[in-house]
Design a protein around this motif. Structure first.
Motif, PDB file in Angstrom:
ATOM      1  N   ILE A 174     -48.370 -55.230 -25.947  1.00  0.00           N
ATOM      2  CA  ILE A 174     -49.153 -55.609 -27.130  1.00  0.00           C
ATOM      3  C   ILE A 174     -49.124 -54.482 -28.156  1.00  0.00           C
ATOM      4  O   ILE A 174     -48.923 -54.709 -29.350  1.00  0.00           O
ATOM      5  CB  ILE A 174     -50.607 -55.951 -26.734  1.00  0.00           C
ATOM      6  N   ILE A 175     -49.323 -53.255 -27.671  1.00  0.00           N
ATOM      7  CA  ILE A 175     -49.306 -52.096 -28.572  1.00  0.00           C
ATOM      8  C   ILE A 175     -47.940 -51.947 -29.237  1.00  0.00           C
ATOM      9  O   ILE A 175     -47.828 -51.738 -30.451  1.00  0.00           O
ATOM     10  CB  ILE A 175     -49.682 -50.810 -27.801  1.00  0.00           C
ATOM     11  N   LEU A 220     -58.310 -52.829 -28.124  1.00  0.00           N
ATOM     12  CA  LEU A 220     -57.106 -52.107 -27.698  1.00  0.00           C
ATOM     13  C   LEU A 220     -56.406 -51.422 -28.861  1.00  0.00           C
ATOM     14  O   LEU A 220     -55.900 -50.299 -28.723  1.00  0.00           O
ATOM     15  CB  LEU A 220     -56.143 -53.090 -27.009  1.00  0.00           C
ATOM     16  N   LEU A 221     -56.393 -52.074 -30.027  1.00  0.00           N
ATOM     17  CA  LEU A 221     -55.597 -51.593 -31.161  1.00  0.00           C
ATOM     18  C   LEU A 221     -56.432 -50.941 -32.257  1.00  0.00           C
ATOM     19  O   LEU A 221     -55.889 -50.556 -33.295  1.00  0.00           O
ATOM     20  CB  LEU A 221     -54.800 -52.759 -31.757  1.00  0.00           C
ATOM     21  N   ALA A 222     -57.747 -50.821 -32.041  1.00  0.00           N
ATOM     22  CA  ALA A 222     -58.638 -50.314 -33.097  1.00  0.00           C
ATOM     23  C   ALA A 222     -58.210 -48.946 -33.608  1.00  0.00           C
ATOM     24  O   ALA A 222     -58.242 -48.683 -34.817  1.00  0.00           O
ATOM     25  CB  ALA A 222     -60.079 -50.267 -32.576  1.00  0.00           C
ATOM     26  N   ASP A 223     -57.776 -48.065 -32.715  1.00  0.00           N
ATOM     27  CA  ASP A 223     -57.454 -46.701 -33.123  1.00  0.00           C
ATOM     28  C   ASP A 223     -56.191 -46.610 -33.978  1.00  0.00           C
ATOM     29  O   ASP A 223     -56.033 -45.653 -34.744  1.00  0.00           O
ATOM     30  CB  ASP A 223     -57.290 -45.809 -31.882  1.00  0.00           C
ATOM     31  N   ILE A 224     -55.290 -47.580 -33.845  1.00  0.00           N
ATOM     32  CA  ILE A 224     -54.037 -47.496 -34.622  1.00  0.00           C
ATOM     33  C   ILE A 224     -54.003 -48.481 -35.788  1.00  0.00           C
ATOM     34  O   ILE A 224     -53.062 -48.471 -36.572  1.00  0.00           O
ATOM     35  CB  ILE A 224     -52.809 -47.738 -33.714  1.00  0.00           C
ATOM     36  N   ASP A 225     -55.043 -49.312 -35.908  1.00  0.00           N
ATOM     37  CA  ASP A 225     -55.065 -50.295 -36.998  1.00  0.00           C
ATOM     38  C   ASP A 225     -55.660 -49.677 -38.254  1.00  0.00           C
ATOM     39  O   ASP A 225     -56.711 -50.102 -38.758  1.00  0.00           O
ATOM     40  CB  ASP A 225     -55.858 -51.532 -36.573  1.00  0.00           C
ATOM     41  N   SER A 226     -54.971 -48.676 -38.798  1.00  0.00           N
ATOM     42  CA  SER A 226     -55.490 -47.961 -39.967  1.00  0.00           C
ATOM     43  C   SER A 226     -55.414 -48.790 -41.245  1.00  0.00           C
ATOM     44  O   SER A 226     -56.053 -48.452 -42.245  1.00  0.00           O
ATOM     45  CB  SER A 226     -54.704 -46.655 -40.157  1.00  0.00           C
ATOM     46  N   HIS A 227     -54.641 -49.859 -41.237  1.00  0.00           N
ATOM     47  CA  HIS A 227     -54.485 -50.697 -42.433  1.00  0.00           C
ATOM     48  C   HIS A 227     -55.339 -51.963 -42.381  1.00  0.00           C
ATOM     49  O   HIS A 227     -55.245 -52.800 -43.283  1.00  0.00           O
ATOM     50  CB  HIS A 227     -53.017 -51.082 -42.615  1.00  0.00           C
ATOM     51  N   GLY A 228     -56.133 -52.113 -41.349  1.00  0.00           N
ATOM     52  CA  GLY A 228     -56.999 -53.277 -41.258  1.00  0.00           C
ATOM     53  C   GLY A 228     -56.254 -54.584 -41.082  1.00  0.00           C
ATOM     54  O   GLY A 228     -56.723 -55.646 -41.516  1.00  0.00           O
ATOM     55  N   LEU A 229     -55.117 -54.528 -40.415  1.00  0.00           N
ATOM     56  CA  LEU A 229     -54.301 -55.738 -40.255  1.00  0.00           C
ATOM     57  C   LEU A 229     -54.945 -56.757 -39.329  1.00  0.00           C
ATOM     58  O   LEU A 229     -54.737 -57.962 -39.487  1.00  0.00           O
ATOM     59  CB  LEU A 229     -52.909 -55.352 -39.724  1.00  0.00           C
TER      60      LEU A 229
END
Length: 395
Positions: free
Chosen positions: A32-33, A79-88
């Motif tokens: 997923i990541i 799971l993806l909160a830390d890498i979702d810097s663009h708010g996708l």
């Protein structure tokens, strides 16, 4: 002086050492990541989230579906909160009904993220690694560039679209024994594809005949892909189609009817002459003729005939005729391409000057368009313009 190790030094300085916590991810979470990181890279390259659209690149459309599917996964936001810097993950996009109806495992399967349970512990499976064949197929489809002379093909694409709507052309599944030649049309990855040019044949590593093609797509891009690569891409795409030629009755039907009279074949040849002018313009110089017999028989002694520039020739296109006057058809081609007739004088075997006819400085795709116009009856309305390298309306 007693030597202290690193831990003892840190303790003496009063620095508390906290063991680094290693987060162990399941294979499902890792995939997923990895899938989401592809989407992030797309966003950072293009400045927007991937979108869906008929005329967009296939990978942008795939990433758009992937993003929608990831948003539906219950664990994705944490799971993806830390890498979702663009708010996708939080952007509001409409999600199709069929996506909403699928559970997480089904979504992952569609996405290509989920592994079968039986293979998760298989140490022989390489995670995140595609086979060389998969990589090659993806590269062949994805490696497209802007078609700088797309305006020369726009009329052809518009014409084929009209013919599909009117029913004079139809789409058929791409299957066994379907040839790929210059002038053929296909649907690949949602785009109409036109085979505009073909290079010299060569033997592939698999022992099959192959050639480099110039394939023009309806979104204004092109690809210089191998013929076998196009075959693989068409087979791999379950929605791919071949587009049939127009059927105007006995003139150019795909198959002759019982009462049709076979009149012959239009053939297009390319010279292998070593004449400097021919060598320089070989891809543009074509001989257009009509024969009532086999083309191969007609050109058997080409190297000894000044009509064929005293050199061997290559057959680059043929069109079968039914119930047609061959002489009148040759005259039509001569009229349409009069402005591009080759002005070249050579010496025959006896040293006599000869000016061969039926040779024209015309791109192959324009000849194909002329045949299409003969089929639909509009050939009388146009003539070739050497300035624009296209068929223009007759004033």
């Amino acid at each position: 002086m007693t030597t202290m190790n690193d831990d003892e030094l840190l303790a003496a300085l009063g620095v508390e050492v906290t063991p680094v916590k290693v987060v162990k991810r399941t294979p499902r979470e890792e995939r997923i990541i990895a899938g989401f990181e592809d989407i992030i890279r797309f966003y950072e390259t293009h400045g927007h989230a991937p979108r869906k659209g008929y005329d967009l690149d296939i990978f942008e459309r795939l990433y758009s579906v992937r993003l929608e599917q990831i948003r539906k996964l219950p664990e994705a936001h944490t799971l993806l909160a830390d890498i979702d810097s663009h708010g996708l993950l939080t952007a509001s996009n409409d999600i199709p009904a069929d996506i909403n109806a699928m559970d997480a495992d089904a979504l992952l399967a569609e996405l290509g993220i989920a592994d079968a349970e039986a293979s998760q512990n298989d140490m022989t499976v390489l995670r995140h690694v595609r086979s060389s064949a998969e990589k090659r197929a993806a590269e062949e489809i994805a490696h497209r560039e802007k078609c700088e002379d797309f305006e020369l093909f726009e009329d052809l694409f518009e014409r084929v679209e009209r013919e599909l709507k009117s029913g004079s052309r139809q789409t058929r599944p791409f299957g066994n024994n379907v040839s790929i030649e210059v002038g053929h049309w296909f649907v690949l990855s949602g785009q109409m594809a036109y085979v505009a040019e073909e290079g010299e044949d060569f033997d592939s590593p698999q022992g099959k005949k192959d050639a480099r093609l110039r394939v023009i797509f309806s979104n204004g891009t092109q690809s210089n892909m191998l013929r076998l690569s196009l075959v693989r891409a068409l087979y791999k795409d379950e929605t791919s189609r071949r587009i049939t030629s127009t059927d105007m009755g006995p003139l150019f039907g795909d198959a002759a009817e019982e009462d049709d009279i076979k009149s012959g074949t239009i053939y297009v040849l390319r010279s292998q002459s070593s004449h400097p002018f021919v060598t320089e313009h070989r891809e543009l110089i074509h001989k257009i003729g009509v024969t009532g017999g086999k083309v191969e028989t007609r050109i058997a002694n080409a190297a000894k005939d000044a009509t064929y520039l005293l050199a061997d020739v290559e057959i680059v296109a043929t069109y079968t005729l039914h119930n047609i006057n061959r002489t009148k058809l040759e005259n039509i081609f001569h009229r349409v391409f009069a402005a591009a007739q080759l002005d070249l004088t050579i010496e025959d075997r006896f040293g006599n000057p000869v000016k061969p006819h039926e040779w024209f400085l015309v791109p192959l795709y324009v000849i194909d368009e002329a045949v299409e116009r003969i089929r639909d009856g509009s050939i009388a309305e146009v003539a070739y313009s050497a300035e624009t390298a296209r068929l223009e309306p007759v004033a």
